[in-house]
Design a protein around this motif. Structure first.
Motif, mmCIF file in Angstrom:
data_model
loop_
_atom_site.group_PDB
_atom_site.id
_atom_site.type_symbol
_atom_site.label_atom_id
_atom_site.label_comp_id
_atom_site.label_asym_id
_atom_site.label_seq_id
_atom_site.Cartn_x
_atom_site.Cartn_y
_atom_site.Cartn_z
ATOM 1 N N ILE A 145 1.010 -1.334 0.085
ATOM 2 C CA ILE A 145 0.107 -0.195 -0.190
ATOM 3 C C ILE A 145 0.812 1.318 -0.012
ATOM 4 O O ILE A 145 1.674 1.548 0.825
ATOM 5 N N SER A 146 0.770 2.190 -1.058
ATOM 6 C CA SER A 146 1.503 3.439 -0.817
ATOM 7 C C SER A 146 0.853 4.462 -1.523
ATOM 8 O O SER A 146 -0.383 4.235 -1.862
ATOM 9 N N ALA A 147 1.330 5.526 -1.220
ATOM 10 C CA ALA A 147 0.666 6.848 -1.805
ATOM 11 C C ALA A 147 1.857 7.876 -2.347
ATOM 12 O O ALA A 147 2.770 7.866 -1.421
ATOM 13 N N GLY A 148 1.635 8.742 -3.242
ATOM 14 C CA GLY A 148 2.488 9.557 -3.420
ATOM 15 C C GLY A 148 3.933 8.974 -3.982
ATOM 16 O O GLY A 148 4.056 7.716 -4.641
ATOM 17 N N SER A 149 5.006 9.583 -3.638
ATOM 18 C CA SER A 149 6.351 9.052 -4.129
ATOM 19 C C SER A 149 6.672 7.870 -3.009
ATOM 20 O O SER A 149 7.640 7.186 -2.917
ATOM 21 N N GLY A 150 5.653 7.689 -2.061
ATOM 22 C CA GLY A 150 6.167 6.460 -1.325
ATOM 23 C C GLY A 150 5.897 4.975 -1.959
ATOM 24 O O GLY A 150 6.485 3.963 -1.463
ATOM 25 N N ILE A 151 5.590 5.254 -3.190
ATOM 26 C CA ILE A 151 5.405 4.260 -4.194
ATOM 27 C C ILE A 151 6.878 3.437 -4.414
ATOM 28 O O ILE A 151 6.953 2.412 -4.665
ATOM 29 N N ILE A 173 -1.814 -1.836 -3.968
ATOM 30 C CA ILE A 173 -2.744 -0.588 -3.934
ATOM 31 C C ILE A 173 -1.898 0.610 -3.950
ATOM 32 O O ILE A 173 -0.826 1.087 -2.990
ATOM 33 N N HIS A 174 -2.250 1.695 -4.778
ATOM 34 C CA HIS A 174 -1.575 2.904 -5.087
ATOM 35 C C HIS A 174 -2.399 3.978 -4.968
ATOM 36 O O HIS A 174 -3.585 3.922 -5.700
ATOM 37 N N ALA A 175 -2.238 5.051 -3.986
ATOM 38 C CA ALA A 175 -3.338 6.156 -4.023
ATOM 39 C C ALA A 175 -2.303 7.508 -4.648
ATOM 40 O O ALA A 175 -1.354 7.665 -4.242
ATOM 41 N N ALA A 176 -2.981 8.267 -5.264
ATOM 42 C CA ALA A 176 -2.604 9.312 -5.771
ATOM 43 C C ALA A 176 -3.654 10.672 -5.874
ATOM 44 O O ALA A 176 -4.807 10.386 -5.703
ATOM 45 N N HIS A 226 -11.524 -3.406 1.206
ATOM 46 C CA HIS A 226 -12.099 -4.960 0.906
ATOM 47 C C HIS A 226 -12.353 -5.134 -0.570
ATOM 48 O O HIS A 226 -12.246 -6.228 -0.918
ATOM 49 N N LEU A 227 -12.699 -4.134 -1.259
ATOM 50 C CA LEU A 227 -12.847 -4.504 -2.847
ATOM 51 C C LEU A 227 -11.593 -4.658 -3.467
ATOM 52 O O LEU A 227 -11.376 -5.352 -4.132
ATOM 53 N N MET A 228 -10.506 -3.749 -3.191
ATOM 54 C CA MET A 228 -9.153 -3.855 -3.777
ATOM 55 C C MET A 228 -8.424 -5.123 -3.434
ATOM 56 O O MET A 228 -7.976 -5.859 -4.471
ATOM 57 N N SER A 229 -8.609 -5.523 -2.241
ATOM 58 C CA SER A 229 -7.978 -6.811 -1.939
ATOM 59 C C SER A 229 -8.812 -7.582 -0.779
ATOM 60 O O SER A 229 -8.603 -7.645 0.537
ATOM 61 N N PRO A 230 -9.639 -8.371 -1.254
ATOM 62 C CA PRO A 230 -10.685 -8.833 -0.427
ATOM 63 C C PRO A 230 -10.297 -9.868 0.737
ATOM 64 O O PRO A 230 -10.897 -9.957 1.938
ATOM 65 N N ASP A 231 -8.999 -10.286 0.558
ATOM 66 C CA ASP A 231 -8.277 -11.267 1.589
ATOM 67 C C ASP A 231 -7.160 -10.598 2.130
ATOM 68 O O ASP A 231 -6.336 -11.217 2.914
ATOM 69 N N PHE A 232 -7.305 -9.210 2.281
ATOM 70 C CA PHE A 232 -6.164 -8.567 2.995
ATOM 71 C C PHE A 232 -6.011 -8.964 4.387
ATOM 72 O O PHE A 232 -4.821 -8.714 4.933
ATOM 73 N N MET A 233 -6.797 -9.450 5.188
ATOM 74 C CA MET A 233 -6.717 -9.833 6.514
ATOM 75 C C MET A 233 -5.719 -10.885 6.656
ATOM 76 O O MET A 233 -5.090 -11.239 7.618
ATOM 77 N N ASP A 234 -5.448 -11.657 5.414
ATOM 78 C CA ASP A 234 -4.449 -12.893 5.450
ATOM 79 C C ASP A 234 -3.098 -12.531 4.779
ATOM 80 O O ASP A 234 -2.350 -13.512 4.621
ATOM 81 N N ARG A 235 -2.941 -11.131 4.638
ATOM 82 C CA ARG A 235 -1.690 -10.971 4.010
ATOM 83 C C ARG A 235 -0.588 -10.204 4.915
ATOM 84 O O ARG A 235 -1.253 -9.774 5.854
ATOM 85 N N GLN A 236 0.596 -10.349 4.616
ATOM 86 C CA GLN A 236 1.512 -9.187 4.996
ATOM 87 C C GLN A 236 1.295 -8.143 4.349
ATOM 88 O O GLN A 236 1.356 -8.051 3.272
ATOM 89 N N ILE A 237 1.399 -6.985 5.144
ATOM 90 C CA ILE A 237 1.275 -5.588 4.433
ATOM 91 C C ILE A 237 2.387 -4.805 4.868
ATOM 92 O O ILE A 237 2.931 -4.370 5.988
ATOM 93 N N PHE A 238 2.921 -4.011 3.615
ATOM 94 C CA PHE A 238 4.010 -3.180 3.565
ATOM 95 C C PHE A 238 3.364 -1.897 3.148
ATOM 96 O O PHE A 238 2.762 -1.873 1.941
ATOM 97 N N CYS A 239 3.830 -0.751 4.080
ATOM 98 C CA CYS A 239 2.931 0.481 3.553
ATOM 99 C C CYS A 239 3.989 1.685 3.755
ATOM 100 O O CYS A 239 5.085 1.608 4.627
ATOM 101 N N CYS A 240 3.904 2.565 2.433
ATOM 102 C CA CYS A 240 4.931 3.726 2.408
ATOM 103 C C CYS A 240 3.988 4.669 1.981
ATOM 104 O O CYS A 240 3.387 4.740 0.854
ATOM 105 N N GLY A 241 4.382 5.913 2.536
ATOM 106 C CA GLY A 241 3.764 7.404 1.921
ATOM 107 C C GLY A 241 4.017 8.296 3.000
ATOM 108 O O GLY A 241 4.474 8.199 4.087
ATOM 109 N N PRO A 242 3.157 9.487 2.821
ATOM 110 C CA PRO A 242 3.337 10.276 3.763
ATOM 111 C C PRO A 242 2.648 10.071 5.012
ATOM 112 O O PRO A 242 1.694 9.226 5.067
ATOM 113 N N GLY A 243 3.287 10.773 6.144
ATOM 114 C CA GLY A 243 2.809 10.539 7.513
ATOM 115 C C GLY A 243 1.432 10.484 7.580
ATOM 116 O O GLY A 243 0.765 9.267 8.316
ATOM 117 N N PRO A 244 0.561 11.369 7.300
ATOM 118 C CA PRO A 244 -0.835 11.376 7.551
ATOM 119 C C PRO A 244 -1.765 10.115 6.886
ATOM 120 O O PRO A 244 -2.589 9.541 7.351
#
Length: 377
Positions: A145-151, A173-176, A226-244
């Motif tokens: 999961i990333s946002a902006g240049s956190g990709i 998943i990427h947000a812009a 839930h729509l983007m990754s229905p089984d996200f509860m079963d995954r390891q999640i790596f996240c990077c992006g702005p603090g907020p």
């Protein structure tokens, strides 16, 4: 009939001795303790305010790094500043280093890179370093999961996995802000077509008049997740992006009762502590006496008392100074300073070379005084 073995046959004209050819073309490894100069080879415009800068060594070198790691760049801005930039390229392509940088309004380093870094220009660097990494080819389910240049670190992981083999089960998943701000949009589409187990979902906060958009719109939310990754509860999640953004992702996962032991994040907001990746056992704490020491900063004239176990960075902040720092763990090298006099106990994590230590340099984020000291910051 007398048959000459193949090993005894004379080489035909125009052929080469394979062993000599291999030896002659072997590329030395980049040695972070010795090598420190990169040459810009290419600049690519990714979006209206994002560029990718491609570097290699002066002489051929093979870089060894983990996807998600960073390098620290020393840039000739306001004298000299250090900035950490994640390597956005694939670790499976070891002969070059790529960083992808967003132009930040008023940001001295990013603006200098965008305005002055051109092919042929050299820059001093240290690294690679960093702990935010994973093997996306392993037999485990991942969600990036990333946002902006956190990709950038997550793109490095994805590119590496696709270069080495098809990712086992990877959702990205990427947000812009708008479709015009989607970094690596075309490349992600290509990777999806070549790797069926890679699933990518993009969301934009608003539409753009110049870019048609039929994907998700709005800020990332739990129903959207839930729509983007229905089984996200079963995954390891790596996240990077702005603090907020990362704050909102953590709150979202907490609302879903996600097991946060499977959550890892990274941030290089200057002045903020770098969020951890994998939990590691802490090093044994150094012995701390009850003696205080004077820390002098000759450039500003400040002098403070440093309490037992207090780092020089903390002492500087207590004096009202705001030196540039990032990881606060001795990894990135951003707070490198010169020790004019005195002794310190420096427990660094690889963010400084031995030859720099020999030259009297220290990392103030992980150095505690063992005598009265003077520091140039």
């Amino acid at each position: 009939m007398n048959i000459t073995p193949k090993t005894d046959r004379a080489r035909q004209p125009g052929t080469r001795d394979a062993s000599k050819f291999t030896e002659a073309t072997r590329v030395p490894l980049w040695d972070p303790e010795v090598d420190d100069i990169l040459v810009c080879r290419q600049v690519r415009q990714e979006t209206h305010d994002v560029k990718t800068f491609v570097f290699s060594a002066r002489e051929p070198r093979a870089f060894r790094f983990y996807p998600g790691q960073f390098m620290t760049f020393e840039l000739p801005v306001e004298g000299m500043v250090s900035r950490c930039y994640t390597i956005s390229g694939s670790a499976a392509r070891p002969y070059r280093i790529e960083i992808t940088v967003k132009r930040v309004p008023g940001g001295p380093a990013s603006n200098w890179l965008h305005d002055y870094m051109i092919p042929g220009k050299e820059v001093t660097v240290s690294g690679p370093a960093g702990e935010f990494t994973t093997d996306a080819t392993a037999d485990k389910k991942l969600l990036f999961i990333s946002a902006g240049s956190g990709i950038t670190p997550l793109m490095s992981m994805t590119r590496t996995a696709c270069d080495l083999s098809e990712p086992t089960d990877l959702h990205f998943i990427h947000a812009a802000r708008t479709p015009a701000d989607l970094i690596f949009h075309d490349e992600l589409s290509l990777l999806i077509s070549q790797n069926p187990t890679l699933k990518v979902a993009l969301t934009c906060q608003a539409s753009s008049p110049s870019h048609a958009w039929s994907g998700f719109t709005g800020r990332l939310s739990l129903p959207m997740l839930h729509l983007m990754s229905p089984d996200f509860m079963d995954r390891q999640i790596f996240c990077c992006g702005p603090g907020p953004f990362m704050d909102s992702v953590r709150a979202m996962l907490a609302e879903a009762n996600f097991d946060m032991s499977n959550y890892y994040e990274e941030s290089f907001d200057f002045g903020a502590e770098t969020a951890g990746s994998f939990d590691e056992p802490a090093d044994a704490a150094p012995e701390i006496s009850d003696q205080t020491f004077r820390v002098s900063f000759p450039k500003t004239g400040h002098v403070v008392e440093c309490s037992p176990g207090m780092t020089i960075l903390s002492a500087a902040r207590a004096a009202g100074l705001l030196p540039i720092s990032s990881c606060q763990r001795g990894i990135c090298g951003t707070c490198k300073s010169r020790l004019i006099s005195g002794e310190v106990d420096m427990q660094h994590g690889g963010g400084i070379r031995q030859r720099e230590i020999d030259q009297g340099k220290i990392l103030i984020c992980c150095s505690t005084p063992t005598s009265d000291i003077e520091v140039e910051i």
